[in-house]
Scaffold this active site. Structure first.
Site, mmCIF file in Angstrom:
data_model
loop_
_atom_site.group_PDB
_atom_site.id
_atom_site.type_symbol
_atom_site.label_atom_id
_atom_site.label_comp_id
_atom_site.label_asym_id
_atom_site.label_seq_id
_atom_site.Cartn_x
_atom_site.Cartn_y
_atom_site.Cartn_z
ATOM 1 N N TYR A 107 -1.573 0.307 10.267
ATOM 2 C CA TYR A 107 -1.717 -0.387 8.991
ATOM 3 C C TYR A 107 -0.504 -0.094 8.109
ATOM 4 O O TYR A 107 0.104 -0.994 7.527
ATOM 5 C CB TYR A 107 -3.004 0.094 8.321
ATOM 6 C CG TYR A 107 -3.269 -0.432 6.932
ATOM 7 C CD1 TYR A 107 -3.740 -1.714 6.732
ATOM 8 C CD2 TYR A 107 -3.060 0.384 5.811
ATOM 9 C CE1 TYR A 107 -4.007 -2.193 5.461
ATOM 10 C CE2 TYR A 107 -3.326 -0.085 4.532
ATOM 11 C CZ TYR A 107 -3.796 -1.370 4.357
ATOM 12 O OH TYR A 107 -4.049 -1.829 3.092
ATOM 13 N N SER A 121 0.833 -1.202 0.000
ATOM 14 C CA SER A 121 0.000 0.000 0.000
ATOM 15 C C SER A 121 0.865 1.248 0.000
ATOM 16 O O SER A 121 1.991 1.224 0.512
ATOM 17 C CB SER A 121 -0.895 0.018 1.238
ATOM 18 O OG SER A 121 -1.537 1.269 1.358
#
Lengths: 467, 255
Positions: free
Chosen positions: B161, B148
């Site tokens: 995250y 990501s």
């Protein structure tokens, strides 16, 4: 029912299933309303949303290609079904495809044209879902021969207000079937369907182009020879006046057979990917004005020469505007209304009068489309009925609604009707007079959904459910 | 259901976390190119539906196997099952599972924080090592890791995250380095904002891409032997800027 449902600021239903408060509209971008949007990505999320009691009512929505307010629900729930788009089975012997309601026509064409199958009815855009196609009982350029999409639906599953899942076909639960076909999502949520695809030999249509100098010439050419074609549509110049009123280009064709194509086209079931264009932002409102549209129309008319059996890729023939993403932004921020009405065959005058009114009002419309429709189907609120249907885009401006009501009155006086998938302004009394099936529809609706858990801005406007 | 023997003769790919929108889109793209696809996910009901879809849509072989990312003990038998189904055809793996919960919640709740790290990093390492070893021995194959842009720099709004994804990015870089001599291709994918369940209804998103777009980008990057891709491509430049903001400034920003 006096129970009050908490609304808005709904954060979560079942884990990460969020509700998004969004300004939504149809493809015409009028009206725009605040809605609470849910987008299930798993089947089991759907009952969880419906049972949550968070919204007074819900309306299912596919890819948002209805033009008006059919798939919006002001301050209430909208269930975006576009992520439940899985195909479940296909039988190459019968051509029956079973899929979830969120599968789009584009996906079906991508998957099955190379295998020699085509949609039985293809709308002017392929960015519609199977669920939306049933709920609007859509038609295509073959309506005069094949009727509506509903004719090719073997069965569908419907989740009703109680959470019960009904399997409906013309034979079983037939009443619910014909209320849901064309029922603009008000009987429940179509979960999935079995539809019959059509066999094709090539991805091409052999198109005959024929110019008609005015509306009378167009109508008589259509009446004389539409029967020779599976697909027929005419483009009409709405701005031409006098002796040229309604000058048209007829575009009619049939699926090309394998041996009817020049070998230079290569593999007959493959088409070249189209170059996709995007309109990145709203064009200024004055982009489309009578002057630019008149110029466009004149150019369009003059570049089309009469020709026969021209091989055209299905994509360009059926869905010419699909190659321009967000073409609705051409009309600027205020949006537009797509007006579609059918006049009975016996009343050509109604159609001509309508063209004259539009032409006189100088409300620019290009891409007006004329088609002869075949006999009506059995859907209680299905739009198509025998006659001539005309479709035109009218940019939104302050006094448009009053003008539309005037047109509606005119259509009604000539025994015609309007199309829910396009409409954004009709009055309930006008609508009721146009659709004799409305009482039967309300009865089925009342039985399936007595508390009107399925509703939309359109349903309330047209008096299909109480305000 | 016993997988058919035919699957063993065509080239095949395993997609982990196949019910996520991006992984599913990638699986469909591989299916279109004629790959046999093994779809693995925790949610068996949905996994079977996704596999059926690929069979019907792509006219290819597709099977579902239940897979729990954090069941480390089960990874070896899961891998054996993939080998059994795809046989010599097993050519690639797409790591598509991930876990994102609310950052504020993860800060207060150690369980959530741990799960974020476990799913996005620890489980990824555990399962990919098995595939890596197999491909290395065969001197052939590809590994796609969906990381990501959040891993490119820690920000207060999602650094738990982000840090797990940063770990994954570094792991994939190391793996690429290790497997290069064996001719095994490792692709790191860094999606920007994608219109998925994770982001639906979030405020402040811009330039949101569809999962289909990312799926297509992944397939293309595999075919072209790319190392690291951002999807859509312009995130490369957005992150270039974000990575180069001096820390003395960055720590003051609300991001």
């Amino acid at each position: 029912m006096s129970r009050r449902w908490p609304t808005a600021s709904v954060e979560k239903v079942e884990g990460m299933q969020r509700c998004a408060s969004q300004k939504l509209s149809g493809w015409g971008r009028y009206p725009v309303e605040e809605c609470h949007v849910y987008r299930p990505e798993k089947r089991r999320a759907l009952p969880a949303i419906l049972e949550s009691g968070l919204e007074q009512s819900y309306i299912p929505r596919g890819l948002g290609r209805s033009y008006g307010d059919a798939a919006i629900n002001r301050d209430r729930g909208v269930i975006d079904y576009s992520r439940l788009n899985r195909m479940m089975s296909f039988d190459p012997d019968t051509g029956v495809l079973e899929c979830e309601a969120g599968v789009s026509f584009a996906e079906i064409l991508d998957a099955f044209v190379p295998r020699g199958f085509f949609l039985p009815v293809l709308t002017g855009t392929k960015f519609v879902t199977v669920g939306g196609a049933i709920a609007n009982d859509v038609h295509g350029k073959n309506h005069h021969v094949d009727g509506t999409f509903g004719n090719f639906v073997e069965s569908f599953t419907l989740m009703t207000a109680t959470g019960e899942i009904l399997t409906c076909s013309p034979e079983s639960n037939g009443e619910v079937f014909w209320a849901t076909v064309g029922g603009i999502g008000l009987t429940g949520i179509i979960l999935g369907a079995r539809i019959r695809l059509r066999r094709i030999e090539t991805a091409y249509v052999l198109v005959d182009y024929l110019r008609a100098a005015n509306i009378d010439a167009a109508l008589s050419a259509i009446a004389a020879s539409d029967a020779q074609y599976q697909y027929s549509v005419a483009w009409v110049d709405c701005l031409a006046k006098g002796a040229s009123l309604g000058r048209s280009v007829l575009m009619r064709g049939n699926h090309a057979g394998r041996d009817e194509l020049p070998s230079s086209l290569g593999e007959p079931l493959r088409i070249r990917p189209r170059w996709m264009k995007t309109i990145p932002f709203d064009l200024p409102g004055f982009t489309l004005n009578p002057l630019t549209i008149r110029a466009f129309n004149t150019m369009y008319y003059s570049i089309h020469r009469d020709s026969v059996r021209t091989p055209v890729e299905y994509d360009s023939y059926f869905c010419p505007l699909d190659s321009i993403h967000h073409w609705n932004r051409m009309y600027g921020r205020r949006g537009f209304v797509q007006y579609q009405a059918t006049f009975p065959l016996s009343d050509g005058k109604g159609l001509i009068d309508l063209l004259e009114r539009i032409s006189r009002s100088s409300r620019a419309s290009f891409l007006a489309v004329l088609k002869r429709m075949g006999p009506a189907g059995k859907g209680l609120l299905s739009y198509p009925c025998e006659g001539y249907t005309i479709t035109l885009d009218i940019p939104m401006r302050g006094d448009l609604i009053a003008f539309l009501h005037e047109l509606d009155r005119h259509v009604l006086d000539h025994g015609g009707r309007l199309y829910c998938a396009k409409d954004a302004a009709a009055l309930p009394e006008t609508f009721a007079e146009m659709y004799p099936g409305i009482e039967a529809f309300k009865q089925v609706k009342g039985r399936l959904d007595p508390h009107n858990r399925f509703s939309s801005s359109m349903a309330r406007r047209l008096g299909l459910v109480p305000q | 259901m016993e997988p058919s023997a035919i699957m063993q003769t065509t080239r095949g790919v395993v997609v982990l976390g196949a019910t996520s929108a991006i992984a599913r889109a990638a699986a469909i793209e591989f299916g279109r190119q004629g790959y046999a696809v093994v779809l693995a996910a925790r949610d068996a009901d949905e996994g079977v539906i996704v596999a059926t879809d690929i069979r019907v849509r792509c006219n290819t072989k597709a099977e579902f196997i239940a897979f729990e990312a954090t069941d480390y003990a089960g990874h070896a038998s899961f891998f054996a099952r993939c080998r059994e189904i795809l046989g010599e055809g097993l050519e690639g793996v797409v790591l598509g599972f991930g876990f994102l919960d609310d950052q504020k919640k993860a800060q207060k709740d150690p369980e959530t924080a741990r799960r974020t790290i476990d799913v996005n990093y620890t489980a990824a390492v555990s399962i990919l090592e098995l595939f890596a070893q197999f491909f290395e021995e065969r001197k052939k194959g590809f590994i796609v890791g969906i990381s990501s842009v959040a891993g490119d720099r820690g920000r207060q709004s999602n650094y738990l995250y982000g840090s797990a994804k940063a770990g994954l990015t570094a792991y994939l870089a190391g793996l690429r380095n290790r497997l290069y001599p064996a001719g095994v291709h490792v692709l790191t994918v860094k999606p920007g904002f994608v219109d998925t369940k994770m982001t639906f209804g979030m405020e402040g998103l811009f330039l949101v891409a569809t999962p289909e777009r990312v799926g297509k980008d992944i397939c293309k990057a595999v075919a072209r032997n790319r190392n690291i891709i951002y999807s859509p491509w312009f995130w490369h430049y957005i992150m270039l800027i974000i990575r180069h903001v001096p820390e003395i400034v960055f720590k003051r920003l609300r991001m």
